[in-house]
Design a protein around this motif. Structure first.
Motif, PDB file in Angstrom:
ATOM      1  N   PHE A  47      41.028  46.357  37.745  1.00  0.00           N
ATOM      2  CA  PHE A  47      39.741  47.814  37.910  1.00  0.00           C
ATOM      3  C   PHE A  47      38.785  47.660  37.808  1.00  0.00           C
ATOM      4  O   PHE A  47      38.199  47.017  37.988  1.00  0.00           O
ATOM      5  CB  PHE A  47      39.827  47.437  35.833  1.00  0.00           C
ATOM      6  N   ILE A  48      38.479  49.458  37.983  1.00  0.00           N
ATOM      7  CA  ILE A  48      37.365  49.644  38.147  1.00  0.00           C
ATOM      8  C   ILE A  48      36.522  50.036  37.660  1.00  0.00           C
ATOM      9  O   ILE A  48      36.471  51.200  37.247  1.00  0.00           O
ATOM     10  CB  ILE A  48      36.856  50.050  39.684  1.00  0.00           C
ATOM     11  N   ASP A  49      35.073  49.782  37.545  1.00  0.00           N
ATOM     12  CA  ASP A  49      33.983  50.831  36.510  1.00  0.00           C
ATOM     13  C   ASP A  49      32.730  50.057  36.731  1.00  0.00           C
ATOM     14  O   ASP A  49      32.600  49.242  36.662  1.00  0.00           O
ATOM     15  CB  ASP A  49      34.489  50.358  34.776  1.00  0.00           C
ATOM     16  N   THR A  50      32.131  51.702  36.958  1.00  0.00           N
ATOM     17  CA  THR A  50      30.729  51.672  37.291  1.00  0.00           C
ATOM     18  C   THR A  50      30.030  50.501  35.980  1.00  0.00           C
ATOM     19  O   THR A  50      28.610  49.786  36.562  1.00  0.00           O
ATOM     20  CB  THR A  50      30.127  53.444  37.434  1.00  0.00           C
ATOM     21  N   TYR A  51      29.720  50.983  35.372  1.00  0.00           N
ATOM     22  CA  TYR A  51      29.735  49.966  33.641  1.00  0.00           C
ATOM     23  C   TYR A  51      28.933  49.003  33.397  1.00  0.00           C
ATOM     24  O   TYR A  51      28.762  48.015  32.902  1.00  0.00           O
ATOM     25  CB  TYR A  51      28.768  51.180  32.753  1.00  0.00           C
ATOM     26  N   LYS A  52      31.480  48.592  33.237  1.00  0.00           N
ATOM     27  CA  LYS A  52      31.520  47.575  33.141  1.00  0.00           C
ATOM     28  C   LYS A  52      32.533  45.842  33.997  1.00  0.00           C
ATOM     29  O   LYS A  52      32.248  45.944  33.264  1.00  0.00           O
ATOM     30  CB  LYS A  52      32.464  47.656  31.693  1.00  0.00           C
ATOM     31  N   ARG A  53      31.228  46.175  35.121  1.00  0.00           N
ATOM     32  CA  ARG A  53      32.142  45.402  36.080  1.00  0.00           C
ATOM     33  C   ARG A  53      31.744  43.903  35.714  1.00  0.00           C
ATOM     34  O   ARG A  53      30.354  43.675  35.182  1.00  0.00           O
ATOM     35  CB  ARG A  53      30.887  45.907  37.095  1.00  0.00           C
ATOM     36  N   GLY A  54      32.053  42.991  35.747  1.00  0.00           N
ATOM     37  CA  GLY A  54      31.861  41.603  35.859  1.00  0.00           C
ATOM     38  C   GLY A  54      32.820  41.090  33.946  1.00  0.00           C
ATOM     39  O   GLY A  54      32.350  40.175  33.908  1.00  0.00           O
ATOM     40  N   GLN A  55      32.594  42.063  33.663  1.00  0.00           N
ATOM     41  CA  GLN A  55      34.069  42.381  32.065  1.00  0.00           C
ATOM     42  C   GLN A  55      35.516  41.855  33.441  1.00  0.00           C
ATOM     43  O   GLN A  55      36.303  41.707  34.068  1.00  0.00           O
ATOM     44  CB  GLN A  55      33.561  42.957  31.584  1.00  0.00           C
ATOM     45  N   VAL A  56      36.730  41.321  32.240  1.00  0.00           N
ATOM     46  CA  VAL A  56      37.698  41.114  31.952  1.00  0.00           C
ATOM     47  C   VAL A  56      38.325  41.248  30.874  1.00  0.00           C
ATOM     48  O   VAL A  56      38.304  41.800  30.084  1.00  0.00           O
ATOM     49  CB  VAL A  56      37.762  39.104  32.040  1.00  0.00           C
ATOM     50  N   LEU A  57      39.394  42.305  31.088  1.00  0.00           N
ATOM     51  CA  LEU A  57      40.497  43.332  30.343  1.00  0.00           C
ATOM     52  C   LEU A  57      41.548  42.797  30.210  1.00  0.00           C
ATOM     53  O   LEU A  57      41.836  42.088  31.349  1.00  0.00           O
ATOM     54  CB  LEU A  57      40.676  44.477  30.618  1.00  0.00           C
ATOM     55  N   LEU A  58      41.748  43.041  29.485  1.00  0.00           N
ATOM     56  CA  LEU A  58      43.272  42.765  28.955  1.00  0.00           C
ATOM     57  C   LEU A  58      44.365  41.124  29.182  1.00  0.00           C
ATOM     58  O   LEU A  58      44.644  41.509  29.525  1.00  0.00           O
ATOM     59  CB  LEU A  58      44.782  43.453  29.902  1.00  0.00           C
ATOM     60  N   GLY A  59      43.242  39.892  29.408  1.00  0.00           N
ATOM     61  CA  GLY A  59      43.395  39.479  29.602  1.00  0.00           C
ATOM     62  C   GLY A  59      43.525  38.231  31.016  1.00  0.00           C
ATOM     63  O   GLY A  59      43.018  37.571  30.907  1.00  0.00           O
TER      64      GLY A  59
END
Length: 120
Positions: A47-59
């Motif tokens: 995923f790409i996101d300006t504010y949520k980088r560094g997270q992991v989504l959908l496991g």
């Protein structure tokens, strides 16, 4: 599968060949889109996101900064799944990406009702 989703999947398969697929937008719409296209054999890289980088989504999907797009344009195909598509499209164009060939705008039902039209 709805005609709109089928059309989007066909475009992604046609133009993303040999490139990693990135989904810009970490919200409910982006995550639902990833789950839908996985069912049709399309593998998403991140995923790409300006504010949520560094997270992991959908496991399993890392959230990257938009800076990833500034180099190696031929390496990525971008699916834009957020209501902030205008500023994202501007950013993609500034990085040398072309609509459909290098990225696809996916508009949610909410966005469609507010702009009075449709895309794909």
């Amino acid at each position: 599968m709805s005609n709109g989703l089928e059309y989007q999947i066909n475009i992604i398969k046609k133009y993303s060949q040999g490139r990693r697929i990135l989904v810009w937008g970490c919200g409910e719409f982006g995550q639902r889109f990833v789950e839908e296209i996985m069912a049709y054999g399309i593998e998403v890289y991140a995923f790409i996101d300006t504010y949520k980088r560094g997270q992991v989504l959908l496991g399993k999907y890392d959230v990257c900064s938009p800076d990833i797009l500034k180099s190696e344009k031929d390496k990525y195909y971008v699916c834009c799944a957020t209501n902030y598509y205008k500023s994202i499209e501007y950013h993609l164009n500034q990085c040398g990406y072309s609509c459909v060939v290098d990225y696809l705008l996916l508009l949610s039902t909410y966005t469609l009702s507010n702009i009075g039209g449709f895309f794909l």
